[in-house]
Design a protein around this motif. Structure first.
Motif, mmCIF file in Angstrom:
data_model
loop_
_atom_site.group_PDB
_atom_site.id
_atom_site.type_symbol
_atom_site.label_atom_id
_atom_site.label_comp_id
_atom_site.label_asym_id
_atom_site.label_seq_id
_atom_site.Cartn_x
_atom_site.Cartn_y
_atom_site.Cartn_z
ATOM 1 N N ARG A 4 0.790 -1.224 0.000
ATOM 2 C CA ARG A 4 0.000 0.000 0.000
ATOM 3 C C ARG A 4 0.827 1.282 0.000
ATOM 4 O O ARG A 4 0.511 2.213 -0.739
ATOM 5 C CB ARG A 4 -0.991 -0.002 1.155
ATOM 6 C CG ARG A 4 -1.857 1.241 1.111
ATOM 7 C CD ARG A 4 -2.922 1.264 2.163
ATOM 8 N NE ARG A 4 -3.418 2.596 2.294
ATOM 9 C CZ ARG A 4 -4.495 3.066 1.701
ATOM 10 N NH1 ARG A 4 -5.201 2.277 0.949
ATOM 11 N NH2 ARG A 4 -4.870 4.316 1.876
ATOM 12 N N PRO A 5 1.891 1.402 0.804
ATOM 13 C CA PRO A 5 2.662 2.658 0.762
ATOM 14 C C PRO A 5 3.199 2.967 -0.633
ATOM 15 O O PRO A 5 3.239 4.130 -1.039
ATOM 16 C CB PRO A 5 3.795 2.419 1.761
ATOM 17 C CG PRO A 5 3.241 1.415 2.709
ATOM 18 C CD PRO A 5 2.376 0.507 1.852
ATOM 19 N N GLY A 6 3.602 1.945 -1.371
ATOM 20 C CA GLY A 6 4.091 2.160 -2.734
ATOM 21 C C GLY A 6 2.994 2.665 -3.653
ATOM 22 O O GLY A 6 3.218 3.543 -4.495
ATOM 23 N N VAL A 7 1.793 2.119 -3.494
ATOM 24 C CA VAL A 7 0.654 2.564 -4.304
ATOM 25 C C VAL A 7 0.310 4.005 -3.956
ATOM 26 O O VAL A 7 0.098 4.837 -4.842
ATOM 27 C CB VAL A 7 -0.575 1.648 -4.093
ATOM 28 C CG1 VAL A 7 -1.813 2.230 -4.748
ATOM 29 C CG2 VAL A 7 -0.290 0.248 -4.618
ATOM 30 N N GLU A 8 0.290 4.319 -2.669
ATOM 31 C CA GLU A 8 -0.019 5.692 -2.253
ATOM 32 C C GLU A 8 0.988 6.677 -2.837
ATOM 33 O O GLU A 8 0.615 7.746 -3.318
ATOM 34 C CB GLU A 8 -0.026 5.798 -0.729
ATOM 35 C CG GLU A 8 -1.212 5.121 -0.091
ATOM 36 C CD GLU A 8 -1.176 5.168 1.422
ATOM 37 O OE1 GLU A 8 -0.110 5.470 2.005
ATOM 38 O OE2 GLU A 8 -2.215 4.887 2.020
ATOM 39 N N HIS A 53 1.925 10.613 -9.460
ATOM 40 C CA HIS A 53 1.249 10.732 -10.760
ATOM 41 C C HIS A 53 0.215 11.856 -10.746
ATOM 42 O O HIS A 53 0.011 12.521 -11.754
ATOM 43 C CB HIS A 53 0.606 9.417 -11.166
ATOM 44 C CG HIS A 53 1.592 8.361 -11.553
ATOM 45 N ND1 HIS A 53 2.692 8.605 -12.331
ATOM 46 C CD2 HIS A 53 1.641 7.045 -11.255
ATOM 47 C CE1 HIS A 53 3.381 7.498 -12.503
ATOM 48 N NE2 HIS A 53 2.758 6.520 -11.854
ATOM 49 N N GLN A 54 -0.437 12.057 -9.599
ATOM 50 C CA GLN A 54 -1.424 13.132 -9.518
ATOM 51 C C GLN A 54 -0.762 14.476 -9.768
ATOM 52 O O GLN A 54 -1.279 15.305 -10.498
ATOM 53 C CB GLN A 54 -2.121 13.124 -8.162
ATOM 54 C CG GLN A 54 -3.079 14.268 -7.979
ATOM 55 C CD GLN A 54 -4.065 14.393 -9.119
ATOM 56 O OE1 GLN A 54 -4.754 13.453 -9.443
ATOM 57 N NE2 GLN A 54 -4.145 15.550 -9.735
ATOM 58 N N VAL A 55 0.399 14.676 -9.184
ATOM 59 C CA VAL A 55 1.114 15.942 -9.368
ATOM 60 C C VAL A 55 1.588 16.065 -10.819
ATOM 61 O O VAL A 55 1.416 17.109 -11.458
ATOM 62 C CB VAL A 55 2.298 16.049 -8.384
ATOM 63 C CG1 VAL A 55 3.165 17.255 -8.698
ATOM 64 C CG2 VAL A 55 1.777 16.115 -6.952
ATOM 65 N N SER A 76 -16.643 8.749 -10.911
ATOM 66 C CA SER A 76 -17.726 9.739 -10.994
ATOM 67 C C SER A 76 -17.548 10.922 -10.048
ATOM 68 O O SER A 76 -18.231 11.930 -10.194
ATOM 69 C CB SER A 76 -19.067 9.063 -10.713
ATOM 70 O OG SER A 76 -19.114 8.568 -9.383
ATOM 71 N N ALA A 77 -16.650 10.824 -9.087
ATOM 72 C CA ALA A 77 -16.454 11.893 -8.112
ATOM 73 C C ALA A 77 -15.405 12.864 -8.649
ATOM 74 O O ALA A 77 -14.204 12.702 -8.406
ATOM 75 C CB ALA A 77 -16.038 11.307 -6.760
ATOM 76 N N GLY A 78 -15.866 13.871 -9.344
ATOM 77 C CA GLY A 78 -14.982 14.782 -10.054
ATOM 78 C C GLY A 78 -14.038 15.609 -9.211
ATOM 79 O O GLY A 78 -13.069 16.156 -9.726
ATOM 80 N N PHE A 79 -14.273 15.700 -7.927
ATOM 81 C CA PHE A 79 -13.409 16.508 -7.069
ATOM 82 C C PHE A 79 -12.544 15.640 -6.161
ATOM 83 O O PHE A 79 -11.901 16.118 -5.244
ATOM 84 C CB PHE A 79 -14.259 17.482 -6.243
ATOM 85 C CG PHE A 79 -13.488 18.660 -5.717
ATOM 86 C CD1 PHE A 79 -12.861 19.555 -6.582
ATOM 87 C CD2 PHE A 79 -13.395 18.895 -4.359
ATOM 88 C CE1 PHE A 79 -12.148 20.640 -6.088
ATOM 89 C CE2 PHE A 79 -12.689 19.982 -3.857
ATOM 90 C CZ PHE A 79 -12.064 20.858 -4.724
ATOM 91 N N VAL A 80 -12.535 14.328 -6.422
ATOM 92 C CA VAL A 80 -11.694 13.404 -5.661
ATOM 93 C C VAL A 80 -10.500 13.056 -6.527
ATOM 94 O O VAL A 80 -10.640 12.563 -7.642
ATOM 95 C CB VAL A 80 -12.467 12.115 -5.285
ATOM 96 C CG1 VAL A 80 -11.547 11.127 -4.584
ATOM 97 C CG2 VAL A 80 -13.664 12.450 -4.412
ATOM 98 N N THR A 81 -9.317 13.320 -6.005
ATOM 99 C CA THR A 81 -8.098 13.028 -6.752
ATOM 100 C C THR A 81 -6.941 12.792 -5.792
ATOM 101 O O THR A 81 -6.942 13.309 -4.665
ATOM 102 C CB THR A 81 -7.778 14.154 -7.758
ATOM 103 O OG1 THR A 81 -6.744 13.724 -8.636
ATOM 104 C CG2 THR A 81 -7.406 15.447 -7.077
ATOM 105 N N ASN A 118 -6.481 8.224 -9.120
ATOM 106 C CA ASN A 118 -6.934 7.566 -7.899
ATOM 107 C C ASN A 118 -6.655 6.077 -8.029
ATOM 108 O O ASN A 118 -6.367 5.585 -9.124
ATOM 109 C CB ASN A 118 -8.442 7.787 -7.697
ATOM 110 C CG ASN A 118 -8.778 9.238 -7.463
ATOM 111 O OD1 ASN A 118 -8.345 9.834 -6.501
ATOM 112 N ND2 ASN A 118 -9.552 9.816 -8.374
ATOM 113 N N ALA A 119 -6.778 5.353 -6.933
ATOM 114 C CA ALA A 119 -6.607 3.903 -6.941
ATOM 115 C C ALA A 119 -7.546 3.283 -5.918
ATOM 116 O O ALA A 119 -8.002 3.957 -4.993
ATOM 117 C CB ALA A 119 -5.170 3.522 -6.618
ATOM 118 N N VAL A 120 -7.808 2.007 -6.107
ATOM 119 C CA VAL A 120 -8.598 1.235 -5.153
ATOM 120 C C VAL A 120 -7.671 0.201 -4.527
ATOM 121 O O VAL A 120 -6.919 -0.476 -5.229
ATOM 122 C CB VAL A 120 -9.791 0.545 -5.846
ATOM 123 C CG1 VAL A 120 -10.517 -0.390 -4.881
ATOM 124 C CG2 VAL A 120 -10.756 1.578 -6.402
#
Length: 103
Positions: A8-12, A18-20, A79-84, A28-30
């Motif tokens: 998980r820390p690697g995914v986070e 990537h977001q930046v 679908s959550a446009g303000f979640v990133t 985002n990821a699940v």
């Protein structure tokens, strides 16, 4: 389960990086917990059932996940446009009680 927790820390970090880099695109990821899929077919049926029962007993949701649970999490993030920049736990709360399985 231990591999998922350790990874998980690697995914986070990757989601954050990537977001930046990709802004304004959303990244985002699940992070799924124990999901009843073919991945578990290598376990003998009795052992698999015992493991799933132990996970369900330790989980606040009281059950293991199903593929539809992960799909719903993905649909939410899409679908959550303000979640990133988010890693969404899809583990029924088992990530909060993982120590109970080690006992």
């Amino acid at each position: 389960m231990h591999g998922e927790v350790a990874g998980r820390p690697g995914v986070e970090r990757r989601v954050s990086d990537h977001q930046v880099e990709l802004a304004p695109l959303r990244v985002n990821a699940v992070s799924p917990g124990v999901i009843d899929t073919q991945w578990w077919d290598a376990l003998p049926p009795g052992r698999r059932a015992s493991f799933f029962q132990a996970v369900a007993a330790a989980s606040p949701a009281g059950r293991v996940g199903e593929p539809g649970d992960v799909a719903a999490a993905i649909v939410y993030l899409a679908s959550a446009g303000f979640v990133t920049g988010t890693v969404l736990e899809c583990a029924g709360g088992a990530n909060l009680t993982v120590g109970a399985l080690a006992s």
